[in-house]
Motif scaffolding. Structure first.
Motif, PDB file in Angstrom:
ATOM      1  N   THR A 109       0.796  -1.228   0.000  1.00 30.19           N
ATOM      2  CA  THR A 109       0.000   0.000   0.000  1.00 30.19           C
ATOM      3  C   THR A 109       0.827   1.276   0.000  1.00 30.19           C
ATOM      4  O   THR A 109       0.278   2.362   0.141  1.00 30.19           O
ATOM      5  CB  THR A 109      -0.987   0.020   1.187  1.00 30.19           C
ATOM      6  N   GLY A 110       2.148   1.171  -0.147  1.00 30.18           N
ATOM      7  CA  GLY A 110       2.949   2.358  -0.404  1.00 30.18           C
ATOM      8  C   GLY A 110       3.571   3.060   0.786  1.00 30.18           C
ATOM      9  O   GLY A 110       4.023   4.187   0.659  1.00 30.18           O
ATOM     10  N   TYR A 111       3.605   2.428   1.954  1.00 28.58           N
ATOM     11  CA  TYR A 111       4.260   3.051   3.100  1.00 28.58           C
ATOM     12  C   TYR A 111       5.770   3.103   2.860  1.00 28.58           C
ATOM     13  O   TYR A 111       6.393   2.092   2.547  1.00 28.58           O
ATOM     14  CB  TYR A 111       4.031   2.234   4.374  1.00 28.58           C
ATOM     15  N   VAL A 112       6.369   4.272   2.970  1.00 31.12           N
ATOM     16  CA  VAL A 112       7.832   4.449   2.962  1.00 31.12           C
ATOM     17  C   VAL A 112       8.112   5.332   4.173  1.00 31.12           C
ATOM     18  O   VAL A 112       7.974   6.551   4.096  1.00 31.12           O
ATOM     19  CB  VAL A 112       8.331   5.129   1.667  1.00 31.12           C
ATOM     20  N   VAL A 113       8.439   4.713   5.297  1.00 32.36           N
ATOM     21  CA  VAL A 113       8.417   5.446   6.557  1.00 32.36           C
ATOM     22  C   VAL A 113       9.697   5.277   7.362  1.00 32.36           C
ATOM     23  O   VAL A 113      10.429   4.320   7.198  1.00 32.36           O
ATOM     24  CB  VAL A 113       7.232   4.978   7.432  1.00 32.36           C
ATOM     25  N   THR A 114       9.910   6.241   8.242  1.00 37.83           N
ATOM     26  CA  THR A 114      10.802   6.027   9.366  1.00 37.83           C
ATOM     27  C   THR A 114       9.904   5.530  10.488  1.00 37.83           C
ATOM     28  O   THR A 114       8.701   5.808  10.508  1.00 37.83           O
ATOM     29  CB  THR A 114      11.517   7.327   9.782  1.00 37.83           C
ATOM     30  N   MET A 115      10.458   4.762  11.399  1.00 37.59           N
ATOM     31  CA  MET A 115       9.599   4.172  12.420  1.00 37.59           C
ATOM     32  C   MET A 115      10.362   3.969  13.711  1.00 37.59           C
ATOM     33  O   MET A 115      11.544   3.628  13.688  1.00 37.59           O
ATOM     34  CB  MET A 115       9.056   2.825  11.949  1.00 37.59           C
ATOM     35  N   THR A 116       9.661   4.175  14.818  1.00 38.97           N
ATOM     36  CA  THR A 116      10.182   3.849  16.135  1.00 38.97           C
ATOM     37  C   THR A 116       9.184   2.917  16.804  1.00 38.97           C
ATOM     38  O   THR A 116       7.977   3.154  16.765  1.00 38.97           O
ATOM     39  CB  THR A 116      10.366   5.120  16.986  1.00 38.97           C
ATOM     40  N   LEU A 117       9.683   1.838  17.397  1.00 44.09           N
ATOM     41  CA  LEU A 117       8.870   0.881  18.128  1.00 44.09           C
ATOM     42  C   LEU A 117       9.198   1.017  19.606  1.00 44.09           C
ATOM     43  O   LEU A 117      10.363   0.934  20.000  1.00 44.09           O
ATOM     44  CB  LEU A 117       9.167  -0.543  17.648  1.00 44.09           C
ATOM     45  N   LEU A 118       8.166   1.237  20.418  1.00 42.32           N
ATOM     46  CA  LEU A 118       8.353   1.413  21.854  1.00 42.32           C
ATOM     47  C   LEU A 118       7.492   0.432  22.633  1.00 42.32           C
ATOM     48  O   LEU A 118       6.289   0.314  22.367  1.00 42.32           O
ATOM     49  CB  LEU A 118       7.953   2.841  22.277  1.00 42.32           C
ATOM     50  N   GLY A 119       8.093  -0.263  23.588  1.00 41.91           N
ATOM     51  CA  GLY A 119       7.334  -1.101  24.507  1.00 41.91           C
ATOM     52  C   GLY A 119       6.818  -0.241  25.649  1.00 41.91           C
ATOM     53  O   GLY A 119       7.566   0.560  26.209  1.00 41.91           O
ATOM     54  N   VAL A 120       5.533  -0.387  25.953  1.00 42.10           N
ATOM     55  CA  VAL A 120       4.909   0.405  27.017  1.00 42.10           C
ATOM     56  C   VAL A 120       4.168  -0.530  27.978  1.00 42.10           C
ATOM     57  O   VAL A 120       3.831  -1.658  27.624  1.00 42.10           O
ATOM     58  CB  VAL A 120       3.934   1.456  26.444  1.00 42.10           C
ATOM     59  N   ALA A 121       3.886  -0.037  29.184  1.00 33.86           N
ATOM     60  CA  ALA A 121       3.208  -0.850  30.196  1.00 33.86           C
ATOM     61  C   ALA A 121       1.751  -1.108  29.833  1.00 33.86           C
ATOM     62  O   ALA A 121       1.243  -2.213  30.032  1.00 33.86           O
ATOM     63  CB  ALA A 121       3.308  -0.182  31.556  1.00 33.86           C
ATOM     64  N   ARG A 122       1.074  -0.097  29.315  1.00 36.50           N
ATOM     65  CA  ARG A 122      -0.322  -0.261  28.894  1.00 36.50           C
ATOM     66  C   ARG A 122      -0.733   0.916  28.031  1.00 36.50           C
ATOM     67  O   ARG A 122      -0.060   1.932  27.988  1.00 36.50           O
ATOM     68  CB  ARG A 122      -1.266  -0.475  30.054  1.00 36.50           C
ATOM     69  N   LEU A 123      -1.883   0.758  27.370  1.00 34.56           N
ATOM     70  CA  LEU A 123      -2.443   1.807  26.533  1.00 34.56           C
ATOM     71  C   LEU A 123      -3.774   2.270  27.138  1.00 34.56           C
ATOM     72  O   LEU A 123      -4.127   1.871  28.246  1.00 34.56           O
ATOM     73  CB  LEU A 123      -2.610   1.290  25.101  1.00 34.56           C
ATOM     74  N   ALA A 124      -4.502   3.102  26.435  1.00 28.52           N
ATOM     75  CA  ALA A 124      -5.721   3.716  26.977  1.00 28.52           C
ATOM     76  C   ALA A 124      -6.735   2.695  27.485  1.00 28.52           C
ATOM     77  O   ALA A 124      -7.365   2.912  28.514  1.00 28.52           O
ATOM     78  CB  ALA A 124      -6.362   4.612  25.928  1.00 28.52           C
ATOM     79  N   PHE A 125      -6.908   1.601  26.759  1.00 29.04           N
ATOM     80  CA  PHE A 125      -7.793   0.522  27.185  1.00 29.04           C
ATOM     81  C   PHE A 125      -6.936  -0.726  27.396  1.00 29.04           C
ATOM     82  O   PHE A 125      -6.071  -1.028  26.564  1.00 29.04           O
ATOM     83  CB  PHE A 125      -8.859   0.223  26.124  1.00 29.04           C
ATOM     84  N   PRO A 126      -7.157  -1.466  28.466  1.00 29.63           N
ATOM     85  CA  PRO A 126      -6.315  -2.634  28.752  1.00 29.63           C
ATOM     86  C   PRO A 126      -6.309  -3.688  27.644  1.00 29.63           C
ATOM     87  O   PRO A 126      -5.341  -4.421  27.493  1.00 29.63           O
ATOM     88  CB  PRO A 126      -6.930  -3.221  30.034  1.00 29.63           C
ATOM     89  N   GLU A 127      -7.381  -3.752  26.829  1.00 33.78           N
ATOM     90  CA  GLU A 127      -7.452  -4.746  25.750  1.00 33.78           C
ATOM     91  C   GLU A 127      -6.524  -4.428  24.584  1.00 33.78           C
ATOM     92  O   GLU A 127      -6.220  -5.286  23.771  1.00 33.78           O
ATOM     93  CB  GLU A 127      -8.882  -4.826  25.181  1.00 33.78           C
ATOM     94  N   LEU A 128      -6.094  -3.175  24.476  1.00 33.26           N
ATOM     95  CA  LEU A 128      -5.291  -2.754  23.330  1.00 33.26           C
ATOM     96  C   LEU A 128      -3.847  -3.205  23.482  1.00 33.26           C
ATOM     97  O   LEU A 128      -3.239  -3.056  24.543  1.00 33.26           O
ATOM     98  CB  LEU A 128      -5.352  -1.234  23.164  1.00 33.26           C
ATOM     99  N   LEU A 129      -3.309  -3.742  22.377  1.00 33.54           N
ATOM    100  CA  LEU A 129      -1.932  -4.214  22.349  1.00 33.54           C
ATOM    101  C   LEU A 129      -0.983  -3.256  21.658  1.00 33.54           C
ATOM    102  O   LEU A 129       0.225  -3.346  21.841  1.00 33.54           O
ATOM    103  CB  LEU A 129      -1.867  -5.576  21.654  1.00 33.54           C
ATOM    104  N   LEU A 130      -1.521  -2.358  20.801  1.00 35.56           N
ATOM    105  CA  LEU A 130      -0.656  -1.417  20.123  1.00 35.56           C
ATOM    106  C   LEU A 130      -1.405  -0.151  19.731  1.00 35.56           C
ATOM    107  O   LEU A 130      -2.639  -0.155  19.649  1.00 35.56           O
ATOM    108  CB  LEU A 130       0.011  -2.022  18.885  1.00 35.56           C
ATOM    109  N   GLU A 131      -0.624   0.897  19.496  1.00 35.89           N
ATOM    110  CA  GLU A 131      -1.150   2.176  19.031  1.00 35.89           C
ATOM    111  C   GLU A 131      -0.156   2.705  18.011  1.00 35.89           C
ATOM    112  O   GLU A 131       1.060   2.649  18.225  1.00 35.89           O
ATOM    113  CB  GLU A 131      -1.288   3.142  20.207  1.00 35.89           C
ATOM    114  N   ILE A 132      -0.677   3.195  16.882  1.00 36.49           N
ATOM    115  CA  ILE A 132       0.172   3.670  15.791  1.00 36.49           C
ATOM    116  C   ILE A 132      -0.079   5.147  15.561  1.00 36.49           C
ATOM    117  O   ILE A 132      -1.192   5.556  15.250  1.00 36.49           O
ATOM    118  CB  ILE A 132      -0.106   2.873  14.493  1.00 36.49           C
TER     119      ILE A 132
END
Length: 131
Positions: A102-125
């Motif tokens: 789909t054409g993504y040409v990106v720089t990217m940083t991946l960060l491990g975090v303790a939790r997100l806004a809702f406990p069910e969520l595993l990632l946020e982009i």
């Protein structure tokens, strides 16, 4: 707008990101809030499934881009926050295929975090796009 990919080392390409993307001649910059695996009403979806959550988060990001008159090709930066780095790497092949298609040409940083806004969520982009 012109983009120039800068990769003094090519190992990052196998992981689906560029070392840098230089942008010149842009007219607009879009700073996107973090997108997650939620439905149109904001309810978390796909509890426990990193791959499904990542794809829905990208769907949501692409919807935001579309409403701004942009597409994945306009993204120059992604920040990915995850509560499970190993599970994210397990989903990376599927995500890499989609992003390449789909054409993504990106720089990217991946960060491990303790939790997100809702406990069910595993990632946020989170994304920055230019046009």
């Amino acid at each position: 707008m012109d983009q120039r990919v800068i990769n003094p080392w090519e190992w990052s390409i196998a992981y689906g990101f560029q070392q840098a993307v230089e942008v010149t001649g842009e007219q607009r910059t879009l700073y996107c809030s973090g997108q997650t695996s939620v439905d149109k009403d904001g309810h978390p979806q796909h509890e426990g499934d990193m791959t499904a959550q990542a794809h829905l988060a990208l769907d949501n990001l692409e919807t935001v881009l579309g409403d701004a008159g942009m597409s994945p090709e306009n993204i120059v930066r992604l920040n990915v926050y995850t509560t499970d780095v190993d599970a994210f790497f397990g989903a990376s092949e599927s995500l890499g295929e989609r992003m390449g298609r789909t054409g993504y040409v990106v720089t990217m940083t991946l960060l491990g975090v303790a939790r997100l806004a809702f406990p069910e969520l595993l990632l946020e982009i989170e994304a920055t796009a230019v046009a």
